[in-house]
Write a protein that holds these residues in place. Structure first.
Motif, short mmCIF file in Angstrom:
data_model
loop_
_atom_site.label_atom_id
_atom_site.label_comp_id
_atom_site.label_asym_id
_atom_site.label_seq_id
_atom_site.Cartn_x
_atom_site.Cartn_y
_atom_site.Cartn_z
N VAL A 9 0.84 -1.19 0.00
CA VAL A 9 0.00 0.00 0.00
C VAL A 9 0.88 1.24 0.00
O VAL A 9 0.65 2.19 -0.76
CB VAL A 9 -0.92 0.02 1.24
N ALA A 10 1.88 1.21 0.85
CA ALA A 10 2.79 2.35 0.96
C ALA A 10 3.43 2.68 -0.39
O ALA A 10 3.47 3.84 -0.81
CB ALA A 10 3.87 2.06 2.00
N ALA A 11 3.88 1.63 -1.06
CA ALA A 11 4.53 1.82 -2.35
C ALA A 11 3.56 2.47 -3.33
O ALA A 11 3.90 3.45 -4.00
CB ALA A 11 5.02 0.47 -2.89
N LYS A 17 5.46 3.04 5.21
CA LYS A 17 4.59 2.12 5.97
C LYS A 17 3.98 2.84 7.16
O LYS A 17 2.80 2.66 7.47
CB LYS A 17 5.43 0.95 6.49
N THR A 18 4.80 3.61 7.82
CA THR A 18 4.32 4.32 9.01
C THR A 18 3.07 5.14 8.71
O THR A 18 2.10 5.11 9.46
CB THR A 18 5.42 5.27 9.51
N THR A 19 3.14 5.87 7.62
CA THR A 19 2.02 6.73 7.28
C THR A 19 0.75 5.91 7.03
O THR A 19 -0.34 6.25 7.50
CB THR A 19 2.36 7.56 6.03
N VAL A 20 0.92 4.81 6.33
CA VAL A 20 -0.24 3.97 6.06
C VAL A 20 -0.81 3.47 7.38
O VAL A 20 -2.02 3.51 7.62
CB VAL A 20 0.16 2.77 5.18
N SER A 21 0.06 3.02 8.25
CA SER A 21 -0.38 2.56 9.56
C SER A 21 -1.15 3.66 10.29
O SER A 21 -2.20 3.42 10.88
CB SER A 21 0.83 2.14 10.39
N ARG A 27 -4.25 7.77 13.73
CA ARG A 27 -3.41 8.25 14.83
C ARG A 27 -2.45 9.32 14.30
O ARG A 27 -2.12 9.34 13.12
CB ARG A 27 -2.60 7.08 15.40
N GLY A 28 -2.01 10.18 15.18
CA GLY A 28 -1.08 11.22 14.80
C GLY A 28 -1.75 12.24 13.88
O GLY A 28 -2.97 12.22 13.70
N SER A 29 -0.98 13.10 13.31
CA SER A 29 -1.59 14.10 12.43
C SER A 29 -1.22 13.84 10.98
O SER A 29 -0.06 13.66 10.65
CB SER A 29 -1.16 15.51 12.87
N ASP A 36 -6.31 10.61 1.77
CA ASP A 36 -7.02 10.23 0.55
C ASP A 36 -6.18 9.31 -0.32
O ASP A 36 -6.66 8.27 -0.79
CB ASP A 36 -7.41 11.49 -0.25
N LYS A 37 -4.94 9.68 -0.49
CA LYS A 37 -4.04 8.87 -1.32
C LYS A 37 -3.98 7.44 -0.80
O LYS A 37 -4.16 6.46 -1.53
CB LYS A 37 -2.62 9.48 -1.28
N VAL A 38 -3.73 7.35 0.51
CA VAL A 38 -3.57 6.04 1.12
C VAL A 38 -4.86 5.22 1.04
O VAL A 38 -4.84 4.03 0.69
CB VAL A 38 -3.13 6.18 2.60
#
Lengths: 330, 330
Positions: A9-11, A17-21, A27-29, A36-38
């Motif tokens: 997904v990240a790719a 990966k972190t962002t996708v998670s 979580r987080g900002s 949307d992208k993810v």
DNA sequence: CTGAAAGCGCTAACAT
DNA sequence: ATGTTAGCGCTTTCAG
């Protein structure tokens, strides 16, 4: 179809990966654009997070184990249904285990359920080997049976229920009353229903006759035992059976022997599962609040898991359901 | 009580994590001395392996999801019991889900069951939204309902069963026979029992009257529907109810209206769950081979999971159980 | 607001 | 026969 990972997904989304998670767990900002992208990438790949990997980290499965004697028994079937529903509403799924009155199976289950495969346990079986989970710091709630001092019990008011049943028979003129009940490792030392029966009978100066069957007694043998009951007490005019299945069995045996119910013999059961009421609507019984028992058990378990204080014992009220197996009071 | 890891056992036993892992899984070659040391350490610490971590590696949970309309229904309760038992014997545990005739709940369940939380699925519910798991390459077996061309079905012989029931009534002199059955999304287009009923009635040049209720019809409404049945067909002399709960309900409604069973009216049900037979022993019924259905479903699922070839459809024989709600054949 | 890197507890190559 | 090491897929510090 290969297994999709966070990385895929990240790719596709062009992030880490972190962002996708973070998007998955909100979580987080995050910037809306990233979200949307993810999400688009996840949808496109039909990605589902690997629950096991999530669990490894959180050390929680959101699974609750429930042990019952048998879901084929209408009472436990209904109990299971309500437990499942209440747990589902709190986000838990149910790992069910039918002990089938086999101690060995139950023990294997208990040992498997440890190692954090379930987050909690609701136990409604009879033949527990407590040692197995003696050391487990697993939140446990018991239904209608004492397991250990630190395990909360949810039960209906067995004493009051049996009192209601016995008095119902006496009020309707029964003199020769028999109480049948099932013995099991969890009630042999303290059977509230039997105690109430004895007490009420004593109050009325009536002899308290009792027939017991073992909890793991096969149906055929159980019938034989009840046949003997009628052989030994042909003048019986009232039966209080401690569960509806036995009550129904006694009812049909009695009819086969020519007893007119309720003229010659009155019968009252115990449990009052919905299916039983529908199948044998004429049977008088003591209705246990199955849904409430389930709801309370789940609430207690949730409190335990949250580390909250919980009462040792919770007793819920029962109801008398009259029916054509009892005379109508004039 | 802190969490024990492989490492703790290894430290105590004076070996490496790997060795402990090998002992647990009985893999590779170990000296008896090492095995003893490690097992002693595990026992002393009361160590249980963390199942989640094991699963993360194998990507298998040994969990099978089973979807049923409601375990409170004796038929599905018994089915669940046998499924659970058969799965347990193969080393699987059961994640149960009571759809409770709520499409929404069922859908949420299906979506949760993905993400590899279960290794397989056995479905016995009615209102499936197949799209949900359209993309899942999860092994699935259906019980008594067609879901999709590539999902094997295990069912009892509904056509033969309904034929047996209908002929039983006709043989015993019934002329005005009514068939009641439940409609649901999985049978509206192809109800074998209804077809058999129609065919047998036509063969005997008798009018085939049918009353249906929706699968999610509440009990009170169901009773009202059956009251109407008697209002509209006071001369009814035979009823074939497509499930035992309805049969029992019709039986007690009929008696309340003064019908003598079986003299005026004969009744036969369908399903033959053990609990039902015990609760209403006088009810004639068609007995489905519940245990075998469960066993086959599990075997098929196991074969699917092993990538083996499986039949599209498996039909198991049923049995007629006569009872006092039918006349005895002279 | 985002990424790199360090585990969660266990298993399985790959050594020794 | 046993130990070392590198992941399983994800979450979460900790940097930037």
């Amino acid at each position: 179809m290969k297994k999709l990972k966070l990385e895929d997904v990240a790719a596709l989304a062009g992030v880490s990966k972190t962002t996708v998670s973070r998007v998955i767990n909100r979580r987080g900002s995050l910037s809306q654009k990233t979200i949307d992208k993810v999400e688009a990438a996840m949808a496109q790949l039909n990605y589902h997070p690997n629950v096991i990997a999530q669990q490894l980290h959180t050390q929680r499965t959101n699974l609750i184990g429930i042990l019952v004697p048998s879901v084929a028994n209408p009472f436990f079937g209904e109990l299971t249904m309500y437990l499942e529903d209440a747990l589902f509403q709190r986000g838990y799924k149910v790992l069910i285990s039918d002990a089938l009155n086999q101690t060995a199976k139950e023990e294997r289950y208990l040992s498997q359920l440890m190692g954090h495969q379930v987050d909690g346990l609701i136990i409604a079986t009879h033949n527990n080997k407590l040692e197995e989970y003696q050391h487990a710091n697993l939140p446990i709630v018991a239904i209608d049976r004492f397991l250990r001092a630190d395990i909360p019990v949810v039960a209906s008011d067995n004493y009051a229920g049996a009192k209601l049943a016995t008095e119902a028979l006496i009020q309707r003129g029964c003199q020769h009353i028999i109480h049948t009940y099932t013995t099991n490792p969890s009630n042999w030392h303290d059977n509230q229903r039997e105690k109430a029966f004895q007490a009420v009978m004593a109050d009325h100066h009536l002899p308290a006759i009792t027939y017991t069957t073992a909890f793991d007694c096969p149906p055929a043998e159980r019938t034989a035992r009840f046949e003997r009951l009628f052989d030994e007490h042909p003048a019986v005019d009232g039966i209080f059976a401690s569960n509806d299945l036995d009550a129904a069995r006694l009812l049909s045996l009695a009819r086969a022997r020519g007893y007119r119910v309720p003229a010659d013999l009155q019968i009252i059961g115990y449990d009052g599962a919905q299916a039983t009421q529908e199948l044998v609507p004429e049977l008088a019984t003591i209705i246990q609040p199955i849904e409430q028992m389930a709801t309370y058990a789940v609430k207690l378990l949730a409190d335990r898991m949250a580390g909250k204080f919980t009462p040792t014992s919770t007793v819920l009220p029962v109801n008398l359901k009259t029916g054509q197996t009892l005379k109508t009071l004039s």
